[in-house]
Design a protein around this motif. Structure first.
Motif, mmCIF file in Angstrom:
data_model
loop_
_atom_site.group_PDB
_atom_site.id
_atom_site.type_symbol
_atom_site.label_atom_id
_atom_site.label_comp_id
_atom_site.label_asym_id
_atom_site.label_seq_id
_atom_site.Cartn_x
_atom_site.Cartn_y
_atom_site.Cartn_z
ATOM 1 N N SER A 14 0.599 5.604 0.858
ATOM 2 C CA SER A 14 0.944 5.160 2.209
ATOM 3 C C SER A 14 0.336 3.788 2.510
ATOM 4 C CB SER A 14 0.498 6.213 3.237
ATOM 5 O OG SER A 14 -0.789 6.670 2.934
ATOM 6 N N HIS A 15 -0.108 3.078 1.456
ATOM 7 C CA HIS A 15 -0.665 1.731 1.639
ATOM 8 C C HIS A 15 0.225 0.682 0.999
ATOM 9 C CE1 HIS A 15 -4.379 3.761 2.933
ATOM 10 N NE2 HIS A 15 -4.086 4.601 1.962
ATOM 11 N N GLY A 16 1.453 1.077 0.631
ATOM 12 C CA GLY A 16 2.393 0.106 0.069
ATOM 13 C C GLY A 16 2.212 -0.164 -1.413
ATOM 14 N N ARG A 57 6.772 7.466 -0.281
ATOM 15 C CA ARG A 57 5.416 8.036 -0.236
ATOM 16 C C ARG A 57 5.425 9.357 -0.999
ATOM 17 N NH1 ARG A 57 4.054 10.573 5.315
ATOM 18 N NH2 ARG A 57 4.978 12.384 4.304
ATOM 19 N N GLY A 58 4.588 9.453 -2.020
ATOM 20 C CA GLY A 58 4.509 10.683 -2.794
ATOM 21 C C GLY A 58 5.064 10.509 -4.191
ATOM 22 N N ALA A 59 5.360 11.645 -4.843
ATOM 23 C CA ALA A 59 5.935 11.610 -6.183
ATOM 24 C C ALA A 59 7.432 11.813 -6.060
ATOM 25 C CB ALA A 59 5.329 12.715 -7.043
ATOM 26 N N GLY A 60 8.191 11.013 -6.781
ATOM 27 C CA GLY A 60 9.651 11.138 -6.729
ATOM 28 C C GLY A 60 10.259 10.738 -8.053
ATOM 29 N N LYS A 117 -5.454 5.920 -1.752
ATOM 30 C CA LYS A 117 -4.684 4.902 -2.480
ATOM 31 C C LYS A 117 -4.443 5.348 -3.913
ATOM 32 C CE LYS A 117 -5.964 0.700 -0.051
ATOM 33 N NZ LYS A 117 -6.971 -0.336 0.063
ATOM 34 N N LEU A 118 -3.362 4.873 -4.508
ATOM 35 C CA LEU A 118 -3.126 5.138 -5.931
ATOM 36 C C LEU A 118 -4.317 4.593 -6.706
ATOM 37 C CD1 LEU A 118 0.632 4.097 -6.265
ATOM 38 C CD2 LEU A 118 -0.306 6.410 -6.287
ATOM 39 N N SER A 119 -4.774 5.379 -7.682
ATOM 40 C CA SER A 119 -6.000 4.940 -8.355
ATOM 41 C C SER A 119 -5.726 4.199 -9.660
ATOM 42 C CB SER A 119 -6.918 6.138 -8.581
ATOM 43 O OG SER A 119 -6.186 7.198 -9.121
ATOM 44 N N TYR A 120 -4.463 3.940 -9.940
ATOM 45 C CA TYR A 120 -4.126 3.206 -11.159
ATOM 46 C C TYR A 120 -3.280 1.994 -10.791
ATOM 47 C CZ TYR A 120 -5.149 7.736 -13.275
ATOM 48 O OH TYR A 120 -5.743 8.895 -13.656
ATOM 49 N N SER A 121 -3.324 1.005 -11.661
ATOM 50 C CA SER A 121 -2.350 -0.071 -11.534
ATOM 51 C C SER A 121 -1.322 0.134 -12.634
ATOM 52 C CB SER A 121 -3.039 -1.429 -11.702
ATOM 53 O OG SER A 121 -3.546 -1.527 -13.016
ATOM 54 N N GLN A 122 -0.170 -0.515 -12.499
ATOM 55 C CA GLN A 122 0.900 -0.319 -13.478
ATOM 56 C C GLN A 122 0.424 -0.596 -14.907
ATOM 57 O OE1 GLN A 122 4.237 0.719 -12.397
ATOM 58 N NE2 GLN A 122 4.113 1.287 -14.549
#
Ligand code: ADP
Ligand code: ADP
Ligand code: MG
Length: 507
Positions: free
Chosen positions: A234-236, A286-289, A337-342
């Protein structure tokens, strides 16, 4: 009395106020910023799989079960179980959550998972919905609207008509605007057949999805189904967690899935991954999709639809990345926040999933019902079983006939196939007919080994539907169990014992 011991106990335990406190599985202390208690609004393997992760996170779990549902196995792994009248009754599920003090709802897949009204009802009741916003679900649940959004975001979409396409565009596919699960689709070869196909698809859609709208799409020949797992917080921040190849399908429904796809080169992966990220961004996901694409033999790919939930085949992604997607869902729903970067995400080795169905592939995949008398799933290195049943479970027409998902991991695709062959050979399930032998035949073809897959694979390989000589004893026993007239338990025991001690698995 049917059912496993736990299934027999549950009605007794639940008598008082339909409520059960599970004494032997105490919840751990919760992390303060995460959820404290989650109601799992689902059943079967996915309810169990979700409960496992929640327990690992120290979050209390609450299961729901209906009277018609004799597989109350999923109530066993949850801390509490609550009787409801329907898995589709939003008001009842909200009431149950409030009564039990649950602060969140996880919808799993199927049932209410793609129902915007549940997400909205949660918002209204001050309960966290572990999934996207009502607006995202509504827009992505409409196949026409989702294509409009994706086209505007620069994602390639399959050519689509809201009326009659030009004659040169045939064959075409008629689809339900609100469709899912492969239902409400019609292949139309000639313009003359279009109006009839649209009328019958529309009737099926009205019954299945309460929405009779249909549209027409270009039919892509010999395509692969390639989908991308996405995550958005939810932080973009958005991530894609690589692809899954789901081209082995029956009736437009997946039965074998794997990752990485043998067709996806690093270049194609970064192109399709970028499109999946654009899709996620376009709806502030927002979430897993999951973003589903169809890949044609020339290498062009087109957006099909977005599934705004956890996917059945999500384990293959977990096995190759080390992520726990349910944990990520919970973290995102808790506002983290997501804890990984791509660039930190990596895939290691190869993973493959076979969906184990109670069905008879040789008889047009008709569902099979009965009681599971013997259940000995494979174990060993690199094997994961997400199962919704156990010995004694009864399989009825009430629910989806998927019993379990057999997932393997191995360092390479070839090794994963070998491991899956071994695992399927060792999978003993008696009492209902299953597709286990059929899956074994599919993954043992040369085309499967070489990765020559497309969604027409099973239609082309009709030889797979012929049961080889030397019918395995499982099939005979299962058939006799299906019509138990004259088959006593002792008969079964005798057959089982002599079969097991002889060459009963020789084919
Ligand atoms: P996935 O898309 O997750 O790979 P499926 O397409 O087989 O898997 O659908 C997942 C589950 O959800 C199945 O049990 C299917 O029957 C059910 N399902 C999918 N879409 C719908 C829908 N629109 N309405 C009801 N059930 C659905
Ligand atoms: P659902 O919502 O029922 O999952 P999808 O649009 O995702 O519907 O399509 C399901 C399956 O149908 C795909 O995986 C693919 O096998 C087939 N399919 C869908 N659209 C097309 C198309 N335009 N051309 C060829 N096959 C298609
Ligand atoms: Mg789909």
């Amino acid at each position: 009395m049917p059912g496993t011991w736990i299934e027999q106990c549950i009605p007794l335990l639940c008598k008082e106020g339909n409520f059960r406190q599970n004494k032997f599985l105490p919840g751990k202390q919760t992390t303060t910023n995460l959820l404290r208690k989650v109601l799992i609004a689902n059943r079967g393997e996915i309810a169990i799989r979700i409960a496992y992760t929640l327990r690992e996170m120290g979050i209390e779990t609450m299961a729901v079960f209906t009277e018609a549902d004799e597989h109350v196995l999923h109530a066993r792994v949850a801390g509490e179980a609550h009787a409801i009248t329907s898995y589709l009754d939003i008001a009842e599920i909200i009431r149950a959550s409030k009564a039990a003090g649950a602060d969140a709802i996880h919808p799993g897949y199927g049932f209410l998972s793609e129902n915007a009204a549940l997400s909205a009802a949660c918002e209204e009741a001050g309960i966290v919905f572990i999934g996207p916003t009502p607006d995202t679900i509504r827009r992505m649940g409409d196949k026409l609207e989702s294509k409009r959004v994706m086209e505007a975001a620069g994602v390639p979409v399959v050519p689509t008509w809201n009326g009659t396409p030009p004659d040169s565009e045939y064959p075409v596919l008629v689809k339900a605007v609100g469709g899912g699960g492969g239902k409400g689709m019609r292949l139309v070869e000639r313009a003359a057949d279009l109006s009839n196909a649209m009328a019958s698809a529309s009737r099926e859609a009205a019954a299945a999805f309460n929405d009779d709208r249909v549209f027409v799409e270009k039919y892509i020949r010999q395509p692969r189904h390639i989908e991308f797992q996405i995550l958005g917080d939810s932080h973009g921040n958005y991530l894609h967690v690589f692809e899954r190849e789901c081209s082995i399908q029956r009736r437009h429904q997946k039965i074998i899935e794997e990752t990485p796809s043998p067709a996806v080169t690093p270049e194609l992966r970064s192109k399709m991954g970028a499109a999946a990220l654009a899709a996620a961004r376009a709806v502030k996901y927002r979430g897993a999709g999951t973003v589903e694409f169809i890949l044609d033999p020339s290498g062009s790919f087109y957006f099909l639809e977005m599934n705004t939930r956890l996917q059945v085949e999500h384990p293959v992604t977990e096995m190759t990345t080390g992520l726990d997607l349910v944990r990520e869902q919970v973290r995102i729903a808790s506002g983290e926040k997501l804890s990984y970067s791509q660039s930190e995400l990596r895939q290691t080795g190869h993973s493959m999933e076979c969906r184990i169905y109670a069905e008879v592939p040789e008889e047009d995949f008709r569902p099979s019902t009965g009681t599971i008398e013997v259940y000995e799933p494979p174990v060993g290195p690199g094997i994961r079983l997400d199962s919704g049943v156990a010995r004694g479970s009864s399989v009825s027409y009430h629910f989806d006939p998927m019993l379990a998902k057999l997932v393997v991991w191995a360092p390479s695709r070839a090794a994963a196939i070998e491991r899956m062959q071994r695992a399927l050979d060792d999978f003993v399930l008696l009492g209902v007919r299953t597709n286990i032998e059929f899956l074994r035949r599919v993954i043992s073809t040369d085309d499967f080994a070489s990765g020559t897959l497309d969604t027409g694979f099973l239609d082309r390989h009709r030889e797979l539907f012929v049961v080889p000589e030397g019918v395995p004893i499982e099939a005979i026993l299962a058939a006799s169990l299906e019509s138990p007239i004259g088959t006593s338990r002792q008969d079964f025991q005798d057959a089982w014992t002599s079969g097991a001690s002889g060459r009963w698995r020789n084919s």
